[in-house]
Motif scaffolding. Structure first.
Motif, PDB file in Angstrom:
ATOM      1  N   GLU A 189       0.831  -1.193   0.000  1.00 16.56           N
ATOM      2  CA  GLU A 189       0.000   0.000   0.000  1.00 16.56           C
ATOM      3  C   GLU A 189       0.876   1.259   0.000  1.00 16.56           C
ATOM      4  O   GLU A 189       2.014   1.242   0.492  1.00 16.56           O
ATOM      5  N   THR A 190       0.329   2.335  -0.537  1.00 18.84           N
ATOM      6  CA  THR A 190       1.105   3.579  -0.656  1.00 18.84           C
ATOM      7  C   THR A 190       1.605   4.074   0.693  1.00 18.84           C
ATOM      8  O   THR A 190       2.777   4.463   0.823  1.00 18.84           O
ATOM      9  N   ASP A 191       0.765   4.058   1.720  1.00 23.29           N
ATOM     10  CA  ASP A 191       1.188   4.534   3.040  1.00 23.29           C
ATOM     11  C   ASP A 191       2.333   3.694   3.595  1.00 23.29           C
ATOM     12  O   ASP A 191       3.263   4.220   4.211  1.00 23.29           O
ATOM     13  N   GLU A 192       2.260   2.382   3.374  1.00 23.45           N
ATOM     14  CA  GLU A 192       3.325   1.495   3.836  1.00 23.45           C
ATOM     15  C   GLU A 192       4.606   1.736   3.052  1.00 23.45           C
ATOM     16  O   GLU A 192       5.710   1.739   3.617  1.00 23.45           O
TER      17      GLU A 192
END
Length: 221
Positions: A121-124
């Motif tokens: 995921e982008t946040d990760e």
């Protein structure tokens, strides 16, 4: 931030055209700052870094307005393939410039086009990049300069998919290309290489993350 690609030219001709003709045209459009990073010479034949040999240029345009269209039209005329992005820029390490506008940065640039691993995921991805990989890079590599750009959204229709663009440099060419010096020297080299490999393979799509040997110019600072 624009990404230009071309084929059918020599590295020298490509570099001259981008920093000369395109640079002059962009300066005439009144950016507050302008920086160009271009593959104006073939990459070293022997290197642990998997440098690509194709032609690429990164154009950083800084402007006070919200409409980049005048710059977009100019770069579209300069290359067969043009992508453009609004980016979030940061400098974990920044050199103290002692050279003038129009002069090359006196060390080669390691240019990396990042693609995150499918399923991450982008946040990760951002967390592991900023809080994990960046500190690790600063610990291991003799970095003199690290410009980190997170791709936020495209500003050119049909832009190639990208998650980040990184410009890095060491003080000397040898610091970048000599693996002993780049990975901490002596008995630290091999363990450090493993640490870096394990870190990036956990978050990056290595088949789509591309590295280039380039030269940087500040045309207006």
């Amino acid at each position: 931030m624009y990404v230009l690609r071309s084929s059918g030219e020599s590295h020298a001709a490509w570099g001259e055209r981008i920093r000369g003709e395109l640079g002059a045209r962009l300066l005439g459009l009144g950016p507050s700052k302008l920086q160009i990073t271009v593959t104006e010479a073939p990459p070293p034949k022997l290197s642990l870094v998997p440098f690509r040999s194709d032609l690429i240029a990164i154009v950083n345009v800084y402007d006070e307005g919200d409409d980049p269209s005048r710059f977009t039209e100019a770069v579209k005329e300069a290359a067969g393939s043009v992508s453009g992005y609004e980016v979030e820029e940061a400098y974990p390490v920044a050199y103290d410039r002692a050279w003038g506008d129009g002069e090359p940065t006196p060390s080669p640039i390691l240019l990396t086009m990042l693609r995150k691993k499918p399923g991450v995921e982008t946040d990760e991805f951002i967390r592991r990049w900023h809080d994990g990989h960046t500190p690790l890079s600063l610990e291991i590599h003799p970095l003199w300069y690290y410009q980190r750009n997170v791709v936020c959204e495209p500003v050119v229709e049909g832009s190639e998919a990208s998650d980040g663009i990184v410009l890095e440099a060491c003080r000397t060419r040898g610091d970048l290309l000599n693996p002993m010096r780049f990975f901490g020297g002596g008995f630290k080299m091999v363990p450090n290489m493993r640490r870096v490999a394990n870190d990036i393979m956990g978050v990056l799509d290595m088949g789509k993350t591309l590295t280039y040997y380039a030269t940087e110019y500040h045309l207006r600072s």
